[in-house]
Design an enzyme around this catalytic site. Structure first.
Site, PDB file in Angstrom:
ATOM      1  N   ALA A   1      18.834  12.246  53.765  1.00 29.18           N
ATOM      2  CA  ALA A   1      17.780  11.691  54.620  1.00 29.18           C
ATOM      3  C   ALA A   1      16.913  12.803  55.197  1.00 29.18           C
ATOM      4  O   ALA A   1      17.409  13.788  55.733  1.00 29.18           O
ATOM      5  CB  ALA A   1      18.409  10.887  55.749  1.00 29.18           C
TER       6      ALA A   1
ATOM      7  N   PRO B   1      21.061  12.351  47.401  1.00 29.12           N
ATOM      8  CA  PRO B   1      20.064  11.881  48.365  1.00 29.12           C
ATOM      9  C   PRO B   1      20.437  12.360  49.764  1.00 29.12           C
ATOM     10  O   PRO B   1      21.581  12.198  50.185  1.00 29.12           O
ATOM     11  CB  PRO B   1      20.178  10.348  48.283  1.00 29.12           C
ATOM     12  CG  PRO B   1      20.996  10.061  47.068  1.00 29.12           C
ATOM     13  CD  PRO B   1      21.853  11.255  46.830  1.00 29.12           C
TER      14      PRO B   1
ATOM     15  N   HIS C   1      32.254  11.238  46.943  1.00 30.64           N
ATOM     16  CA  HIS C   1      32.344  12.368  47.869  1.00 30.64           C
ATOM     17  C   HIS C   1      33.795  12.399  48.344  1.00 30.64           C
ATOM     18  O   HIS C   1      34.275  11.420  48.915  1.00 30.64           O
ATOM     19  CB  HIS C   1      31.389  12.165  49.051  1.00 30.64           C
ATOM     20  CG  HIS C   1      31.355  13.313  50.009  1.00 30.64           C
ATOM     21  ND1 HIS C   1      30.295  13.518  50.865  1.00 30.64           N
ATOM     22  CD2 HIS C   1      32.230  14.312  50.256  1.00 30.64           C
ATOM     23  CE1 HIS C   1      30.529  14.601  51.598  1.00 30.64           C
ATOM     24  NE2 HIS C   1      31.702  15.094  51.248  1.00 30.64           N
TER      25      HIS C   1
ATOM     26  N   ARG D   1      24.480  19.477  50.389  1.00 29.02           N
ATOM     27  CA  ARG D   1      24.176  20.538  51.366  1.00 29.02           C
ATOM     28  C   ARG D   1      24.067  21.926  50.744  1.00 29.02           C
ATOM     29  O   ARG D   1      23.413  22.806  51.305  1.00 29.02           O
ATOM     30  CB  ARG D   1      25.243  20.530  52.468  1.00 29.02           C
ATOM     31  CG  ARG D   1      25.201  19.282  53.348  1.00 29.02           C
ATOM     32  CD  ARG D   1      26.388  19.227  54.307  1.00 29.02           C
ATOM     33  NE  ARG D   1      27.652  19.188  53.590  1.00 29.02           N
ATOM     34  CZ  ARG D   1      28.791  19.724  54.039  1.00 29.02           C
ATOM     35  NH1 ARG D   1      28.812  20.345  55.201  1.00 29.02           N
ATOM     36  NH2 ARG D   1      29.896  19.645  53.326  1.00 29.02           N
TER      37      ARG D   1
ATOM     38  N   CYS E   1      27.269   6.806  53.263  1.00 35.03           N
ATOM     39  CA  CYS E   1      26.708   7.366  54.498  1.00 35.03           C
ATOM     40  C   CYS E   1      27.660   7.140  55.678  1.00 35.03           C
ATOM     41  O   CYS E   1      28.056   6.017  55.948  1.00 35.03           O
ATOM     42  CB  CYS E   1      25.353   6.728  54.796  1.00 35.03           C
ATOM     43  SG  CYS E   1      24.545   7.458  56.233  1.00 35.03           S
TER      44      CYS E   1
END
Length: 377
Positions: free
Chosen positions: A22, A20, A177, A234, A107
């Protein structure tokens, strides 16, 4: 052939998940990635704030719209208040809004960590447990997964504790991550941490995330860490065809790697902008929303700075197409364009609520006021 990934009742083959992001992984971008993958993989919505969902915020209700062909439908939720998270999850389950719920504890953006959310939250072990318990209970038969980072910084590492809590509370899978919140997107992802988490929670699938720029990177991550699948963020910016590469690689067809010439890239750009316009309901607003993608798509190609600027301020499909048609569209895929893209800033001080680090168990002071009232952050 890779081992398929099991997320509750959903078999994900190959074990590839779109992270996901943003403002990026809305329905149009998910459609493009899914088309390139032949419908294989799991494609998660951009982050949805639980408070905004419960209050049926208009923008949020649009963000959770899935195309009829999207199955399973995956929603990522962000929340810091167990009660609000529980309400949001029950709403999704009862109204059949999705087939899978992912919880965001990764996040690193200041507006999120400042409220104790995202990658700041797992430091508060009891709060994390309360949120996961409410989510898993409220979800009923829907699988609940979570995405997290290693911790806040090198002095406040949380991923092993968070993984154990997740298993105890019935979470179906965990994505890690391999960076701390302080690293943001800088430096190199710590794949060794992914391997350690896999050893620590053998009961459930562990997905690795960080520095997957090519299909070979994905295969290498699985080999080196033993993880059950990969989450790609990314690496697919301006390159939705990376998902066709990933499918080919996991199916043993490593020679089938996409190397589109600029003509093909330009066609994808126009299609992406067209889909955004249809989704928003306004061609001009769709093209304006597409502007952020232009530099990613054109990375490595010989396009002059003036033309890059011009393409980045277009406001109609005709303007976009005519600008692209002025380029040398026969240019082959540029050497080195498979590398890093997107944000790379790192070593930021993590903005946290006052006194957040004093006690890893005390949850006092975190309540509904810490929920963001807008989504996609």
């Amino acid at each position: 052939m890779s081992t398929p990934l099991q997320i509750g009742p959903h078999t994900v083959r190959p074990p590839v998940v779109l992270a996901p992001m943003a403002g990026i992984t809305n329905a149009p971008f998910r459609t493009l990635c899914r088309e390139f993958s032949g419908g294989k993989g799991l494609f998660v919505s951009e982050m949805i704030t639980t408070r905004a969902l419960v209050e049926r915020n208009e923008k949020t209700m649009q963000l959770i719209h899935f195309d009829a062909s999207e199955r399973p439908r995956s929603i990522q939720l962000y929340g810091v208040d167990p009660v609000t998270v529980g309400k949001a999850v029950r709403m999704i389950a009862e109204e059949d809004l999705a087939d899978h719920i992912d919880l965001n504890f990764g996040c690193p953006v200041p507006k999120v960590t400042r409220k104790g959310g995202g990658s700041a939250l797992p430091y508060k072990r009891n709060l994390l447990r309360a949120i996961l318990r409410e989510a898993v209970t409220g979800a009923g038969d829907l699988p609940v997964t979570m995405k997290m980072r290693k911790g806040i910084d090198d002095d406040h590492i949380t991923f092993l504790d968070a993984g154990r809590i997740a298993v105890e509370e019935g979470v179906t899978a965990i994505a890690l991550h391999g960076r701390t919140a302080a690293q943001h997107y800088g430096g190199t992802a710590d794949w060794e941490a992914i391997a350690r988490l896999k050893e620590h929670v053998p009961e459930i699938p562990v997905l690795g995330n960080g520095d997957i720029w090519s299909a070979e990177d994905a295969l290498r991550m699985v080999r080196e860490t033993g993880c059950d699948g990969v989450v790609v963020g990314r690496g697919c910016l301006g390159r939705p065809w990376l998902f066709s590469d990933l499918v080919a690689a996991f199916e043993g067809r490593t020679e089938d790697i996409a190397r589109p010439a600029l003509r093909e890239v330009a066609d994808v750009m126009v299609r992406h902008a067209t889909l955004l316009g249809e989704w928003i309901g306004d061609e001009s607003r769709g093209v304006i929303d597409f502007r952020k993608h232009v530099a990613w798509y054109l990375k490595g190609f010989a396009v002059g700075s003036e033309m890059r600027k011009r393409l980045a301020i277009t406001s109609s499909l005709e303007e976009l197409r005519s600008g692209l048609d002025e380029l040398d569209l026969d240019q082959p895929w540029p050497t080195g364009a498979d590398g890093p893209r997107g944000r790379t800033s790192g070593n930021n001080r993590v903005v946290l609520p006052d006194g957040w680090l004093k006690d890893p168990y005390d949850c006092a002071g975190v309540g509904e006021d810490a929920e963001l009232d807008t989504s996609g952050g």
